[in-house]
Design a protein around this motif. Structure first.
Motif, PDB file in Angstrom:
ATOM      1  N   GLN A 149       5.095  49.341  19.656  1.00 29.56           N
ATOM      2  CA  GLN A 149       3.480  49.291  19.672  1.00 29.56           C
ATOM      3  C   GLN A 149       2.774  48.889  20.646  1.00 29.56           C
ATOM      4  OE1 GLN A 149       2.539  44.277  20.969  1.00 29.56           O
ATOM      5  NE2 GLN A 149       4.686  44.220  20.707  1.00 29.56           N
ATOM      6  N   VAL A 150       1.271  49.523  20.413  1.00 28.98           N
ATOM      7  CA  VAL A 150       0.227  49.234  20.680  1.00 28.98           C
ATOM      8  C   VAL A 150      -0.135  48.077  21.318  1.00 28.98           C
ATOM      9  CG1 VAL A 150      -2.053  49.928  21.131  1.00 28.98           C
ATOM     10  CG2 VAL A 150      -0.304  51.675  20.520  1.00 28.98           C
ATOM     11  N   ALA A 151      -0.603  47.864  22.763  1.00 27.90           N
ATOM     12  CA  ALA A 151      -0.767  46.052  23.169  1.00 27.90           C
ATOM     13  C   ALA A 151      -2.413  46.410  23.039  1.00 27.90           C
ATOM     14  CB  ALA A 151      -0.368  46.184  24.303  1.00 27.90           C
ATOM     15  N   ILE A 152      -3.174  45.260  22.788  1.00 30.84           N
ATOM     16  CA  ILE A 152      -4.214  45.435  22.878  1.00 30.84           C
ATOM     17  C   ILE A 152      -4.900  43.973  23.151  1.00 30.84           C
ATOM     18  CG2 ILE A 152      -6.689  45.244  21.874  1.00 30.84           C
ATOM     19  CD1 ILE A 152      -5.799  46.135  19.356  1.00 30.84           C
ATOM     20  N   LEU A 153      -4.988  44.425  24.728  1.00 27.78           N
ATOM     21  CA  LEU A 153      -6.288  43.577  25.548  1.00 27.78           C
ATOM     22  C   LEU A 153      -7.786  43.038  25.319  1.00 27.78           C
ATOM     23  CD1 LEU A 153      -4.012  43.796  28.623  1.00 27.78           C
ATOM     24  CD2 LEU A 153      -2.877  43.922  26.818  1.00 27.78           C
ATOM     25  N   ASP A 154      -7.300  42.302  25.060  1.00 23.33           N
ATOM     26  CA  ASP A 154      -9.358  41.722  24.437  1.00 23.33           C
ATOM     27  C   ASP A 154      -9.697  40.768  25.716  1.00 23.33           C
ATOM     28  OD1 ASP A 154     -11.058  40.308  23.131  1.00 23.33           O
ATOM     29  OD2 ASP A 154     -10.000  39.058  21.719  1.00 23.33           O
ATOM     30  N   LEU A 192       4.462  40.877  28.461  1.00 21.30           N
ATOM     31  CA  LEU A 192       4.135  42.029  27.815  1.00 21.30           C
ATOM     32  C   LEU A 192       5.547  42.911  28.528  1.00 21.30           C
ATOM     33  CD1 LEU A 192       1.262  43.705  29.043  1.00 21.30           C
ATOM     34  CD2 LEU A 192       1.726  42.896  27.269  1.00 21.30           C
ATOM     35  N   ALA A 193       7.097  42.544  29.424  1.00 22.48           N
ATOM     36  CA  ALA A 193       7.222  43.417  29.136  1.00 22.48           C
ATOM     37  C   ALA A 193       8.469  42.678  29.184  1.00 22.48           C
ATOM     38  CB  ALA A 193       7.863  43.505  31.696  1.00 22.48           C
ATOM     39  N   LYS A 194       8.787  41.615  28.312  1.00 28.51           N
ATOM     40  CA  LYS A 194       9.153  41.570  27.293  1.00 28.51           C
ATOM     41  C   LYS A 194       9.514  42.328  25.915  1.00 28.51           C
ATOM     42  CE  LYS A 194       9.229  36.378  27.748  1.00 28.51           C
ATOM     43  NZ  LYS A 194       8.148  35.267  26.829  1.00 28.51           N
ATOM     44  N   HIS A 195       8.567  43.044  25.946  1.00 28.78           N
ATOM     45  CA  HIS A 195       8.434  44.287  24.765  1.00 28.78           C
ATOM     46  C   HIS A 195       9.296  45.428  25.195  1.00 28.78           C
ATOM     47  CE1 HIS A 195       6.428  41.805  21.832  1.00 28.78           C
ATOM     48  NE2 HIS A 195       6.356  41.147  22.984  1.00 28.78           N
ATOM     49  N   SER A 196      10.224  45.677  25.301  1.00 26.72           N
ATOM     50  CA  SER A 196      10.589  46.368  25.795  1.00 26.72           C
ATOM     51  C   SER A 196       9.698  48.117  25.217  1.00 26.72           C
ATOM     52  CB  SER A 196      12.123  47.749  25.495  1.00 26.72           C
ATOM     53  OG  SER A 196      12.368  47.723  24.026  1.00 26.72           O
ATOM     54  N   ASN A 197       8.824  48.463  24.335  1.00 25.79           N
ATOM     55  CA  ASN A 197       9.071  49.682  23.604  1.00 25.79           C
ATOM     56  C   ASN A 197       6.816  50.152  23.715  1.00 25.79           C
ATOM     57  OD1 ASN A 197       8.620  52.108  22.440  1.00 25.79           O
ATOM     58  ND2 ASN A 197       9.938  51.620  21.040  1.00 25.79           N
ATOM     59  N   ILE A 198       6.610  48.809  24.395  1.00 22.28           N
ATOM     60  CA  ILE A 198       4.928  49.293  23.791  1.00 22.28           C
ATOM     61  C   ILE A 198       4.374  50.886  24.663  1.00 22.28           C
ATOM     62  CG2 ILE A 198       2.585  48.965  25.755  1.00 22.28           C
ATOM     63  CD1 ILE A 198       4.150  46.319  25.574  1.00 22.28           C
ATOM     64  N   GLY A 222       0.286  42.184  38.137  1.00 26.64           N
ATOM     65  CA  GLY A 222       1.261  43.271  37.599  1.00 26.64           C
ATOM     66  C   GLY A 222       0.782  43.731  36.325  1.00 26.64           C
ATOM     67  N   VAL A 223      -0.098  43.876  35.929  1.00 21.83           N
ATOM     68  CA  VAL A 223       0.360  44.312  34.284  1.00 21.83           C
ATOM     69  C   VAL A 223       0.118  45.325  35.241  1.00 21.83           C
ATOM     70  CG1 VAL A 223      -1.144  45.273  32.298  1.00 21.83           C
ATOM     71  CG2 VAL A 223      -0.294  42.856  33.765  1.00 21.83           C
ATOM     72  N   TRP A 224      -1.102  46.331  35.822  1.00 20.85           N
ATOM     73  CA  TRP A 224      -1.600  47.648  36.402  1.00 20.85           C
ATOM     74  C   TRP A 224       0.542  48.207  36.886  1.00 20.85           C
ATOM     75  CZ3 TRP A 224      -4.855  49.626  34.200  1.00 20.85           C
ATOM     76  CH2 TRP A 224      -6.308  48.958  34.189  1.00 20.85           C
ATOM     77  N   ASN A 225       1.027  47.292  37.564  1.00 27.02           N
ATOM     78  CA  ASN A 225       2.436  47.274  37.843  1.00 27.02           C
ATOM     79  C   ASN A 225       3.472  47.780  36.578  1.00 27.02           C
ATOM     80  OD1 ASN A 225       1.157  47.718  40.649  1.00 27.02           O
ATOM     81  ND2 ASN A 225       2.438  45.699  41.236  1.00 27.02           N
ATOM     82  N   ARG A 230       6.102  52.189  33.717  1.00 23.89           N
ATOM     83  CA  ARG A 230       6.516  52.542  32.742  1.00 23.89           C
ATOM     84  C   ARG A 230       5.644  54.236  32.162  1.00 23.89           C
ATOM     85  NH1 ARG A 230       7.903  47.368  28.567  1.00 23.89           N
ATOM     86  NH2 ARG A 230       9.298  46.535  29.593  1.00 23.89           N
ATOM     87  N   ASN A 231       4.986  54.674  32.786  1.00 18.66           N
ATOM     88  CA  ASN A 231       3.954  55.943  32.562  1.00 18.66           C
ATOM     89  C   ASN A 231       3.206  55.459  30.570  1.00 18.66           C
ATOM     90  OD1 ASN A 231       2.663  57.558  32.937  1.00 18.66           O
ATOM     91  ND2 ASN A 231       4.382  58.552  32.117  1.00 18.66           N
ATOM     92  N   ILE A 232       2.734  53.783  30.599  1.00 16.89           N
ATOM     93  CA  ILE A 232       2.084  53.461  29.376  1.00 16.89           C
ATOM     94  C   ILE A 232       0.185  54.042  29.400  1.00 16.89           C
ATOM     95  CG2 ILE A 232       1.392  51.994  27.840  1.00 16.89           C
ATOM     96  CD1 ILE A 232       3.642  50.480  29.479  1.00 16.89           C
TER      97      ILE A 232
END
Length: 130
Positions: A21-26, A58-64, A87-90, A95-97
């Protein structure tokens, strides 16, 4: 199982943490839902999250596969402006997202990575020549 039932099964993703998935932060943009719709029109699954989402969610999702930082009405320098948690930046770094920042999201990206944001000569809305 009919084709419609299979579609509904695939669409109900509340417990599918492995689906790419793509995560969109609003950040409060009036276009966040439009961004999500355009991503989905490309047959890419995406979800909208608050810009204040905790890394654990977000970390629950293994495939962002990517993160989009939407626009919003603030400047990163405004008092009380929202920011992505450390934490999100880390998580992004670990994960090199890949990250795409749009409008305020680009300001947030530059600000978080040590850049600076300065006002332009005129405010822009809609199409602009760069």
């Amino acid at each position: 199982m009919s084709e419609g039932e299979e579609y509904l099964k695939q669409s109900a993703q509340s417990e599918n943490f492995d689906r790419p998935q793509v995560a969109i932060l609003d950040f409060g943009s009036q276009y966040s839902h439009l961004i999500a719709r355009r991503v989905r029109e490309l047959h890419v699954f995406c979800e909208l999250y608050s810009c204040l989402v905790e890394a654990e969610v977000l970390a629950k999702h293994s495939n962002i596969t990517a993160i989009v930082l939407s626009g919003g009405p603030s400047s990163v320098y405004d008092e009380g402006a929202p920011h992505v948690s450390e934490g999100v930046w880390n998580l992004i770094k670990e994960r090199n997202i890949p990250v795409l920042g749009i409008c305020y999201g680009m300001q947030e990206l530059a600000h978080a990575l040590g850049g600076s944001v300065t006002p332009g000569l005129k405010h822009e809305y809609g199409k602009s020549l760069v």
